[in-house]
Write a protein that holds these residues in place. Structure first.
Motif, PDB file in Angstrom:
ATOM      1  N   GLN A  75      40.532  30.067  34.967  1.00 31.20           N
ATOM      2  CA  GLN A  75      41.416  29.998  35.751  1.00 31.20           C
ATOM      3  C   GLN A  75      41.258  28.971  37.011  1.00 31.20           C
ATOM      4  N   VAL A 122      43.163  31.965  42.721  1.00 32.42           N
ATOM      5  CA  VAL A 122      42.544  33.332  43.104  1.00 32.42           C
ATOM      6  C   VAL A 122      42.240  33.390  44.764  1.00 32.42           C
ATOM      7  N   GLY A 181      43.077  38.116  41.556  1.00 28.81           N
ATOM      8  CA  GLY A 181      42.556  38.138  40.320  1.00 28.81           C
ATOM      9  C   GLY A 181      42.893  39.198  39.435  1.00 28.81           C
ATOM     10  N   GLY A 182      41.608  39.820  38.942  1.00 26.50           N
ATOM     11  CA  GLY A 182      41.543  40.869  37.987  1.00 26.50           C
ATOM     12  C   GLY A 182      42.586  42.050  38.402  1.00 26.50           C
ATOM     13  N   TRP A 183      42.584  42.407  39.744  1.00 27.59           N
ATOM     14  CA  TRP A 183      43.133  43.945  40.047  1.00 27.59           C
ATOM     15  C   TRP A 183      44.839  43.292  40.042  1.00 27.59           C
ATOM     16  N   ASP A 216      46.122  41.209  37.838  1.00 26.00           N
ATOM     17  CA  ASP A 216      46.407  41.103  36.472  1.00 26.00           C
ATOM     18  C   ASP A 216      46.420  42.411  35.835  1.00 26.00           C
ATOM     19  N   PHE A 217      45.719  43.485  36.161  1.00 24.21           N
ATOM     20  CA  PHE A 217      45.491  44.946  35.852  1.00 24.21           C
ATOM     21  C   PHE A 217      46.931  45.383  36.366  1.00 24.21           C
TER      22      PHE A 217
END
Length: 100
Positions: free
Chosen positions: A21, A26, A65-67, A69-70
């Motif tokens: 990415q 992000v 970022g990841g949160w 996406d989740f």
């Protein structure tokens, strides 16, 4: 499984490992889990609108970022399109009649 299927899994995993990415995508103050959940839930509508309106996107960039996406994943699979599957019948009973 066939040999091709077994060989394709590691090949796809290696290909996915090459993805990265962009660091500017992000940002800490950008949309997080809750907005990701909302964007996943409204994905079908946003996708149709994105075909006709250039200012509408289905995924927020930049995000945290990841949160995000989740939340997006949960929004699609649990609360959105993925939850619309009908009830699956796994076992059916079959009645066999024997003639007298």
């Amino acid at each position: 499984m066939k040999f091709r299927s077994l060989a394709a899994i590691p090949a796809l995993a290696m290909l996915a490992a090459c993805a990265q990415q962009v660091s500017t995508a992000v940002q800490p103050g950008a949309p997080g889990f809750l907005l990701g959940l909302w964007h996943g839930f409204i994905f079908p509508v946003a996708w149709v609108l994105s075909l006709f309106v250039p200012d509408v996107a289905v995924y927020a960039v930049p995000n945290n970022g990841g949160w995000y996406d989740f939340g997006f994943f949960l929004g699609i699979v649990v609360f959105g399109v993925g939850s619309w599957r009908g009830k699956k019948v796994i076992v059916r009973e079959k009645v066999v009649r024997v003639p007298d």
